[in-house]
Design an enzyme around this catalytic site. Sequence first.
Site: not given
Length: 146
Positions: A65, A98
């Site tokens: 966006c 991670h």
Amino acid sequence: MKIAIASDHAAFAMKGELAAWLRELGHDVTDLGPDGAASVDYPDYGYKLARHIAAGHADFGVAACGSGIGISIAVNRDPAARCALVSEPLSAALAREHNDANVIALGARLIGVEMAKACIEAFLATPFGGERHKRRVEKLSKPQGA
């Protein structure tokens, strides 16, 4: 890889360029919209992308966006989606390694198409780090357990 991509009107042009580029790289890309640059509501497309990921229809998602913030919030409303807003490749790689992120969010008004491509390349090339992070990532899908 199966990749779903969605945006709002502010990122419509970037979405088109990224979808074409990903197809050139050999990925199976599903464009979840919008179909034009007319004003739309980013939550609608973020939710649509998250449902697509949750249903197992794509391996990864790309959300965009104007800032990347709104659509990333929308995607993250679904516990099956782990969307990371990134603006450079190291964060994209760390989101995969991670956090086992399965969606990358980009701000079309903040980064250019070439940086977006570099982020996506790092995101797709980085595997999840596994055991060391697994316990924490599992908690992301179960917020009531926190």
